[in-house]
Write a protein that holds these residues in place. Sequence first.
Motif, PDB file in Angstrom:
ATOM      1  N   ALA A  42       1.081  -1.224   0.437  1.00  0.00           N
ATOM      2  CA  ALA A  42      -0.018   0.265  -0.341  1.00  0.00           C
ATOM      3  C   ALA A  42       0.899   0.732  -0.142  1.00  0.00           C
ATOM      4  CB  ALA A  42      -1.181  -0.392   1.076  1.00  0.00           C
ATOM      5  N   ILE A  43       0.777   2.273  -0.942  1.00  0.00           N
ATOM      6  CA  ILE A  43       1.054   3.556  -0.634  1.00  0.00           C
ATOM      7  C   ILE A  43      -0.031   4.607  -0.868  1.00  0.00           C
ATOM      8  CG2 ILE A  43       2.954   4.764  -2.899  1.00  0.00           C
ATOM      9  CD1 ILE A  43       2.917   2.383  -3.998  1.00  0.00           C
ATOM     10  N   THR A  44       0.951   5.431   0.390  1.00  0.00           N
ATOM     11  CA  THR A  44       0.164   7.499  -0.218  1.00  0.00           C
ATOM     12  C   THR A  44       1.244   8.119  -0.907  1.00  0.00           C
ATOM     13  OG1 THR A  44       0.739   7.111   1.814  1.00  0.00           O
ATOM     14  CG2 THR A  44      -1.596   6.543   1.469  1.00  0.00           C
ATOM     15  N   LEU A  45       0.285   8.506  -1.656  1.00  0.00           N
ATOM     16  CA  LEU A  45       1.419  10.280  -2.422  1.00  0.00           C
ATOM     17  C   LEU A  45       0.823  11.589  -1.685  1.00  0.00           C
ATOM     18  CD1 LEU A  45       3.377  11.341  -3.894  1.00  0.00           C
ATOM     19  CD2 LEU A  45       1.634  11.206  -4.952  1.00  0.00           C
ATOM     20  N   ARG A  46       1.115  12.572  -1.045  1.00  0.00           N
ATOM     21  CA  ARG A  46       0.946  13.361  -0.017  1.00  0.00           C
ATOM     22  C   ARG A  46       1.688  14.598  -0.671  1.00  0.00           C
ATOM     23  NH1 ARG A  46      -2.169  13.567   4.189  1.00  0.00           N
ATOM     24  NH2 ARG A  46      -3.005  11.438   4.792  1.00  0.00           N
ATOM     25  N   ARG A  47       1.541  15.597  -0.634  1.00  0.00           N
ATOM     26  CA  ARG A  47       1.923  17.151  -1.500  1.00  0.00           C
ATOM     27  C   ARG A  47       2.407  17.374   0.835  1.00  0.00           C
ATOM     28  NH1 ARG A  47      -1.150  19.329  -4.572  1.00  0.00           N
ATOM     29  NH2 ARG A  47       0.156  19.011  -6.608  1.00  0.00           N
TER      30      ARG A  47
ATOM     31  N   GLU B  80      -1.420  17.483   1.939  1.00  0.00           N
ATOM     32  CA  GLU B  80      -2.866  17.214   1.112  1.00  0.00           C
ATOM     33  C   GLU B  80      -2.979  15.475   0.200  1.00  0.00           C
ATOM     34  OE1 GLU B  80      -4.727  18.465  -3.262  1.00  0.00           O
ATOM     35  OE2 GLU B  80      -3.253  19.511  -2.536  1.00  0.00           O
ATOM     36  N   LEU B  81      -3.448  14.384   0.500  1.00  0.00           N
ATOM     37  CA  LEU B  81      -3.256  13.224   0.359  1.00  0.00           C
ATOM     38  C   LEU B  81      -4.198  12.905  -1.382  1.00  0.00           C
ATOM     39  CD1 LEU B  81      -2.675  10.077   0.701  1.00  0.00           C
ATOM     40  CD2 LEU B  81      -5.639  10.298   1.365  1.00  0.00           C
ATOM     41  N   LEU B  82      -3.327  13.175  -2.139  1.00  0.00           N
ATOM     42  CA  LEU B  82      -3.168  13.526  -3.772  1.00  0.00           C
ATOM     43  C   LEU B  82      -3.333  11.572  -3.751  1.00  0.00           C
ATOM     44  CD1 LEU B  82       0.155  15.355  -4.154  1.00  0.00           C
ATOM     45  CD2 LEU B  82      -2.310  15.646  -4.097  1.00  0.00           C
ATOM     46  N   ALA B  83      -3.417  10.543  -3.598  1.00  0.00           N
ATOM     47  CA  ALA B  83      -3.011   9.427  -4.312  1.00  0.00           C
ATOM     48  C   ALA B  83      -3.103   8.583  -3.058  1.00  0.00           C
ATOM     49  CB  ALA B  83      -2.452   8.863  -5.210  1.00  0.00           C
ATOM     50  N   ARG B  84      -3.679   6.767  -3.394  1.00  0.00           N
ATOM     51  CA  ARG B  84      -3.379   6.211  -2.807  1.00  0.00           C
ATOM     52  C   ARG B  84      -3.617   5.120  -3.665  1.00  0.00           C
ATOM     53  NH1 ARG B  84      -5.104   6.508   3.116  1.00  0.00           N
ATOM     54  NH2 ARG B  84      -6.557   7.589   3.085  1.00  0.00           N
ATOM     55  N   ALA B  85      -2.621   3.675  -3.210  1.00  0.00           N
ATOM     56  CA  ALA B  85      -2.161   2.969  -4.900  1.00  0.00           C
ATOM     57  C   ALA B  85      -2.163   1.675  -3.602  1.00  0.00           C
ATOM     58  CB  ALA B  85      -1.203   2.994  -5.317  1.00  0.00           C
ATOM     59  N   VAL B  86      -2.170   0.411  -4.568  1.00  0.00           N
ATOM     60  CA  VAL B  86      -1.537  -0.597  -3.761  1.00  0.00           C
ATOM     61  C   VAL B  86      -0.803  -1.319  -5.135  1.00  0.00           C
ATOM     62  CG1 VAL B  86      -1.871  -3.314  -3.118  1.00  0.00           C
ATOM     63  CG2 VAL B  86      -3.670  -1.047  -2.191  1.00  0.00           C
ATOM     64  N   THR B  87       0.427  -1.794  -5.217  1.00  0.00           N
ATOM     65  CA  THR B  87       1.004  -2.686  -6.224  1.00  0.00           C
ATOM     66  C   THR B  87       0.676  -3.708  -7.070  1.00  0.00           C
ATOM     67  OG1 THR B  87       3.137  -3.249  -4.825  1.00  0.00           O
ATOM     68  CG2 THR B  87       3.203  -1.404  -5.083  1.00  0.00           C
TER      69      THR B  87
ATOM     70  N   LEU C 117       4.899   6.829   0.989  1.00  0.00           N
ATOM     71  CA  LEU C 117       4.710   6.086   1.789  1.00  0.00           C
ATOM     72  C   LEU C 117       4.099   4.949   1.898  1.00  0.00           C
ATOM     73  CD1 LEU C 117       4.910   6.556   5.289  1.00  0.00           C
ATOM     74  CD2 LEU C 117       2.621   6.463   5.621  1.00  0.00           C
ATOM     75  N   PHE C 118       5.319   4.185   2.242  1.00  0.00           N
ATOM     76  CA  PHE C 118       5.252   2.341   1.511  1.00  0.00           C
ATOM     77  C   PHE C 118       4.758   1.781   3.231  1.00  0.00           C
ATOM     78  CE2 PHE C 118       7.858   4.538  -1.923  1.00  0.00           C
ATOM     79  CZ  PHE C 118       7.650   4.113  -2.657  1.00  0.00           C
ATOM     80  N   GLN C 119       4.122   0.910   2.908  1.00  0.00           N
ATOM     81  CA  GLN C 119       3.491   0.050   4.348  1.00  0.00           C
ATOM     82  C   GLN C 119       4.119  -1.619   3.636  1.00  0.00           C
ATOM     83  OE1 GLN C 119       2.296   1.409   6.841  1.00  0.00           O
ATOM     84  NE2 GLN C 119       1.662   3.553   5.741  1.00  0.00           N
ATOM     85  N   VAL C 120       5.827  -1.258   4.605  1.00  0.00           N
ATOM     86  CA  VAL C 120       6.554  -2.513   3.732  1.00  0.00           C
ATOM     87  C   VAL C 120       6.122  -3.253   4.797  1.00  0.00           C
ATOM     88  CG1 VAL C 120       7.743  -1.173   2.157  1.00  0.00           C
ATOM     89  CG2 VAL C 120       8.364  -1.974   5.014  1.00  0.00           C
ATOM     90  N   GLY C 121       6.039  -2.946   6.089  1.00  0.00           N
ATOM     91  CA  GLY C 121       5.559  -3.877   6.974  1.00  0.00           C
ATOM     92  C   GLY C 121       4.586  -4.826   6.958  1.00  0.00           C
ATOM     93  N   ALA C 122       3.481  -4.021   6.880  1.00  0.00           N
ATOM     94  CA  ALA C 122       2.574  -5.488   5.595  1.00  0.00           C
ATOM     95  C   ALA C 122       2.904  -6.215   5.008  1.00  0.00           C
ATOM     96  CB  ALA C 122       1.739  -4.769   5.975  1.00  0.00           C
TER      97      ALA C 122
END
Length: 122
Positions: free
Chosen positions: A21-26, A34-41, A65-70
């Motif tokens: 899971a990844i989020t992109l913020r400005r 500001e949250l701009l995008a959410r995605a999953v690889t 922000l990459f959720q690598v622990g999960a």
Amino acid sequence: MGHVSTHVLDTAAGRPAAGVAITLRRLTADGPGELLARAVTNADGRTDGPLLEGAALTAGTYELLFQVGAYFARSGAAGGSGDGEPPFLDAVPVRFGVSDPDGRYHVPLLITPWSYATYRGS
């Protein structure tokens, strides 16, 4: 047309990291940004398209922000949280600057349960 894209490679396992899971913020001077995008690889460790493109991409500071622990917990990797212990790496932030909104900003993440690296790709 400028854009922000990413992919994640599990270098310990020698394969793309699917399901991260990844989020992109400005980022802004005041607050969390500001949250701009959410995605999953996907199975190739990539998002299905750019996270941000065109007029939405402006000069400034951004954070992926990459959720690598999960991801490591699901994969059962040593050092992940699958053993009941907290993972060594959980959420990996990568802050980067955009100076040219017409540029391509590809930000890969190379991960193991104990380390990570990034660079500006092409």
